[in-house]
Write a protein that holds these residues in place. Structure first.
Motif, PDB file in Angstrom:
ATOM      1  N   UNK A  32       0.820  -1.208   0.000  1.00  0.00           N
ATOM      2  CA  UNK A  32       0.000   0.000   0.000  1.00  0.00           C
ATOM      3  C   UNK A  32       0.860   1.268   0.000  1.00  0.00           C
ATOM      4  N   UNK A  33       1.940   1.262   0.734  1.00  0.00           N
ATOM      5  CA  UNK A  33       2.819   2.434   0.754  1.00  0.00           C
ATOM      6  C   UNK A  33       3.727   2.479  -0.481  1.00  0.00           C
ATOM      7  N   UNK A  34       4.086   1.303  -0.986  1.00  0.00           N
ATOM      8  CA  UNK A  34       4.995   1.280  -2.136  1.00  0.00           C
ATOM      9  C   UNK A  34       4.316   1.752  -3.421  1.00  0.00           C
ATOM     10  N   UNK A  35       2.988   1.540  -3.530  1.00  0.00           N
ATOM     11  CA  UNK A  35       2.303   1.896  -4.770  1.00  0.00           C
ATOM     12  C   UNK A  35       2.431   3.393  -5.089  1.00  0.00           C
ATOM     13  N   UNK A  36       2.035   4.309  -4.204  1.00  0.00           N
ATOM     14  CA  UNK A  36       2.216   5.733  -4.540  1.00  0.00           C
ATOM     15  C   UNK A  36       3.679   6.159  -4.579  1.00  0.00           C
ATOM     16  N   UNK A  37       4.503   5.573  -3.677  1.00  0.00           N
ATOM     17  CA  UNK A  37       5.918   5.964  -3.661  1.00  0.00           C
ATOM     18  C   UNK A  37       6.612   5.550  -4.962  1.00  0.00           C
ATOM     19  N   UNK A  52      -3.706  11.116  -3.707  1.00  0.00           N
ATOM     20  CA  UNK A  52      -4.028  11.428  -2.309  1.00  0.00           C
ATOM     21  C   UNK A  52      -4.839  10.301  -1.683  1.00  0.00           C
ATOM     22  N   UNK A  53      -5.809   9.759  -2.419  1.00  0.00           N
ATOM     23  CA  UNK A  53      -6.623   8.661  -1.887  1.00  0.00           C
ATOM     24  C   UNK A  53      -5.791   7.400  -1.679  1.00  0.00           C
ATOM     25  N   UNK A  54      -4.791   7.147  -2.537  1.00  0.00           N
ATOM     26  CA  UNK A  54      -3.918   5.992  -2.317  1.00  0.00           C
ATOM     27  C   UNK A  54      -3.143   6.130  -1.011  1.00  0.00           C
ATOM     28  N   UNK A  55      -2.663   7.336  -0.724  1.00  0.00           N
ATOM     29  CA  UNK A  55      -1.934   7.559   0.529  1.00  0.00           C
ATOM     30  C   UNK A  55      -2.861   7.404   1.726  1.00  0.00           C
ATOM     31  N   UNK A  56      -4.085   7.951   1.632  1.00  0.00           N
ATOM     32  CA  UNK A  56      -5.044   7.818   2.741  1.00  0.00           C
ATOM     33  C   UNK A  56      -5.416   6.355   2.951  1.00  0.00           C
ATOM     34  N   UNK A  57      -5.524   5.580   1.869  1.00  0.00           N
ATOM     35  CA  UNK A  57      -5.816   4.152   1.992  1.00  0.00           C
ATOM     36  C   UNK A  57      -4.719   3.440   2.788  1.00  0.00           C
TER      37      UNK A  57
END
Length: 673
Positions: free
Chosen positions: A113-118, A170-175
């Motif tokens: 989950x954290x790697x996807x936006x990063x 932003x929604x990916x980070x909140x997820x």
């Protein structure tokens, strides 16, 4: 008193929220860039989401080619294809983490989950770096390498660029944050009875994903496609017809008027029956060929945008192996614009750009970084430049006709191109070849370029390895003009077997010219050779293979009958030399006073000037193979082209030339003193 929510319930709610935000974020824009400049007060936008790149992509690519930046398209981001599969795997992991107690699974999901936006931001920043550090050094504007920021402002020339995260990112980070804070590992005692539920939920998620993506990946089935095609055809929606057609389809379009812009991104053949019209409505490009193996035939294509900053065209070709033939392109800014295209065939089209002042028109056939294109039998009636090539190599331009333009051919920074059997009439300049090499101009016609300011059949500047052969260059102000040609010490420029007739000036030579001219028919030009600067007779070779040129004013003889004059042809004109010092004397060119001065210059060494041309082996008749009719005076189409002599010139010189020669000598001595 607020009731206490059980930990297990909070965990399930956090996992559900994380899943929903993950799916929603994947469907919304992830990143956006806005560019502001004085000519774009509303800005240009570039948006990236999980499905690709949208926004003002065509306009940005048109601007980027001026600085040599690579084309922006989804193929430059191949890692984008992994985005949706990663989202599906993470949703499956979230569902499983709600029912099984495996610590490693929760850690793996949390990391994903954290790697996807990063990872998205890191890859995007790397791609932006590549775009800014791989600029073409031969671009029109040369910029130092730069790195657009993935977040924040960047200044590029007069553009202020702002990059911001999209709502989806932003929604990916909140997820990821919701799962990190609220999710917990379920108890091991519940794992066994919840395992079937987890399997069912996982299968359902995968099934929903397949059902949702299958229509996008596979497209509609054939019956549905046929029904949709029929509905789109009845509605006159050509764009919908093209979108629904299978790859490789041939679409026959009946007569009618169809709105543009139209984008062809898959291999299809679009064939007009009865000359249907595609009308861009003045909103941008009319037809864009974005994919490979597209054919466009038999249409009237009209009304692109006329804003020069957008470089809008009737047809824009970006894909490989495109065929654009037998179309009538009218009232557009640019005609057919090849942008980085490969192996295109542009054949049998008629192009007339918008009725604007010549400096505001676009080019009719515009090649930018195009390779191996074939331009055949096209007709250009009005344009800025009929055929414009820049940074384009290995192209064939054959059998085209250009009239009423600024330059028939404008040729810059290109190599290994052939121009054969084209006709350029009534343009300001027939062809301008600049800063290029390995150019062949064969069997073309350059006629009627008589503008007082710049009229010329052909202009060569910094051209190298140049072959001009078999052309008909007639009735221009200047037939051929050479400056810094050849451009290198080991280069060459060869002019052979051309008809150069009835021009004001046949050869206009700068002091930097060093050409080789042989077997040309140089007929009835007012001035055979014009020296523009300190041109020496030995700087240019007029008989490189032992055979010189036919000069219609040659006064020598051929005693042995081998077709080569027994005395050299030398052009040393006293009045022309004086006219460069005092332009008012040009009024006396080719008058009896001019002939008298020529005779005086031959008789009196005192007034002799250095020759600007010295042909040691002049031909006494036009070379075989040059049509005899083209070498005659147009006022006498049935007469042969004789070897001219001037038996009465000596008498004229004695009667009229001695006083004029004495006056010229006095003027020359006074100026030297």
């Amino acid at each position: 008193m607020i009731p206490r929510i059980p930990k297990r319930t909070r965990s399930l709610a956090a996992i559900g929220l994380a899943s929903a935000l993950l799916v929603l974020g994947a469907l919304l824009p992830l990143w956006q860039m806005t560019l502001h400049a004085p000519q774009y007060p509303n800005g240009l936008r570039l948006v990236i989401d999980g499905r690709g790149i949208t926004g003002d992509v065509d306009e940005l690519n048109a601007l980027n080619h001026y600085i040599g930046m690579a084309t922006i398209d989804a193929s430059k981001f191949p890692e984008g294809r992994l985005f949706y599969p990663a989202v599906v795997l993470l949703v499956v992991g979230l569902v499983l983490s709600a029912v099984v107690p495996w610590r490693w699974l929760r850690a793996l999901v949390l990391l994903g989950l954290w790697a996807l936006p990063a990872t998205f931001l890191a890859v995007l920043q790397w791609r932006l770096y590549q775009f800014g550090h791989s600029l073409d050094p031969l671009a029109a504007f040369r910029l130092p390498a730069f790195t657009p920021r993935v977040f924040g402002p960047t200044v590029v020339m007069n553009f202020n660029v702002t990059a911001l995260p999209g709502v989806g990112l932003v929604l990916l980070v909140v997820s990821a944050l919701a799962f990190t804070i609220g999710a917990s590992r379920p108890p091991a005692s519940a794992a066994a009875r919840r395992l079937p539920l987890a399997a069912a939920m996982t299968a359902g998620t995968l099934l929903l994903g397949l059902v949702g993506t299958f229509p996008v990946l596979a497209g509609p089935g054939e019956p549905a496609r046929a029904d949709a095609l029929a509905r789109a055809a009845r509605a006159g929606d050509l764009a919908a017809v093209v979108a629904l057609a299978p790859p490789g389809a041939t679409i026959e379009v009946p007569p009618g008027r169809y709105p543009g812009p139209l984008v062809l991104s898959r291999p299809v053949t679009l064939r007009g029956i009865g000359r249907p019209t595609i009308d861009g409505g003045g909103r941008g490009d009319v037809v864009v060929i974005a994919g490979d193996d597209v054919r466009l035939e038999g249409f009237v294509i009209r009304s692109s945008a006329l804003a020069y900053s957008r470089e809008a065209a009737g047809v824009v070709v970006r894909g490989a192996r495109a065929v654009v033939r037998h179309n009538d392109i009218q009232d557009v800014l640019f005609g057919i614009y090849l942008v980085g295209a490969r192996d295109a065939l542009i054949e049998g089209n008629t192009i007339s750009t918008a009725d604007l002042p010549v400096e505001r028109r676009g080019h009719a056939l515009y090649l930018w970084q195009a390779q191996r294109a074939r331009l055949r039998a096209n007709r250009v009636l009005r344009a800025k430049d009929g055929i414009y090539l820049s940074f384009s190599d290995d192209n064939l331009v054959e059998g085209n006709a250009v009239t009423g333009s600024r330059y028939g051919v404008h040729y810059m920074y290109s190599r290994r191109n052939i121009f054969r059997a084209n006709t350029f009439r009534e343009n300001i300049v027939g062809a301008a070849v600049m800063y290029s090499s390995d150019v062949a101009l064969l069997d073309n016609t350059f006629e009627g370029s008589r503008s007082a300011a710049a009229g010329a059949g052909l202009i060569f500047k910094d051209a190298d390895r140049l072959l001009v052969r078999g052309n008909r260059i007639v009735r221009n102000r200047i037939a051929l003009e050479f400056d810094a040609t050849p451009a290198t010490l080991d280069g060459w420029a060869r002019v052979e077997r051309n008809l150069i007739a009835f021009n004001e000036v046949a050869f206009s030579l700068m002091s930097t010219a060093a050409i080789a001219a042989t077997e040309n028919a140089i007929v009835e030009n007012l001035q055979p050779v014009q020296a523009r600067g300190a041109v020496r007779a030995d700087a240019n070779r007029w008989a490189p293979d032992g055979r010189g040129n036919y000069w219609s004013d040659y006064a020598g003889f051929d005693a042995d009958g081998d077709g080569i004059g027994d005395v050299p042809y030398r052009r040393s004109d006293l009045l022309e030399g004086l006219e460069r010092r005092a332009p008012a004397l040009r009024a006396f060119l080719f008058t009896p006073a001019h002939l008298a001065l020529e005779a005086a210059a031959r008789i009196l060494p005192l007034v002799r000037t250095d020759p600007v041309v010295d042909d040691p082996a002049p031909l006494v008749r036009p070379p075989a193979g040059i049509p005899a009719g083209d070498a005659r005076d147009p006022a006498a189409p049935g007469s042969e082209a004789p070897v001219r002599s001037q038996p009465g010139l000596l008498a004229v010189g004695l009667a009229l030339g001695l006083p004029s020669g004495a006056a010229a000598a006095a003027l020359t001595r006074r100026r030297r003193t």
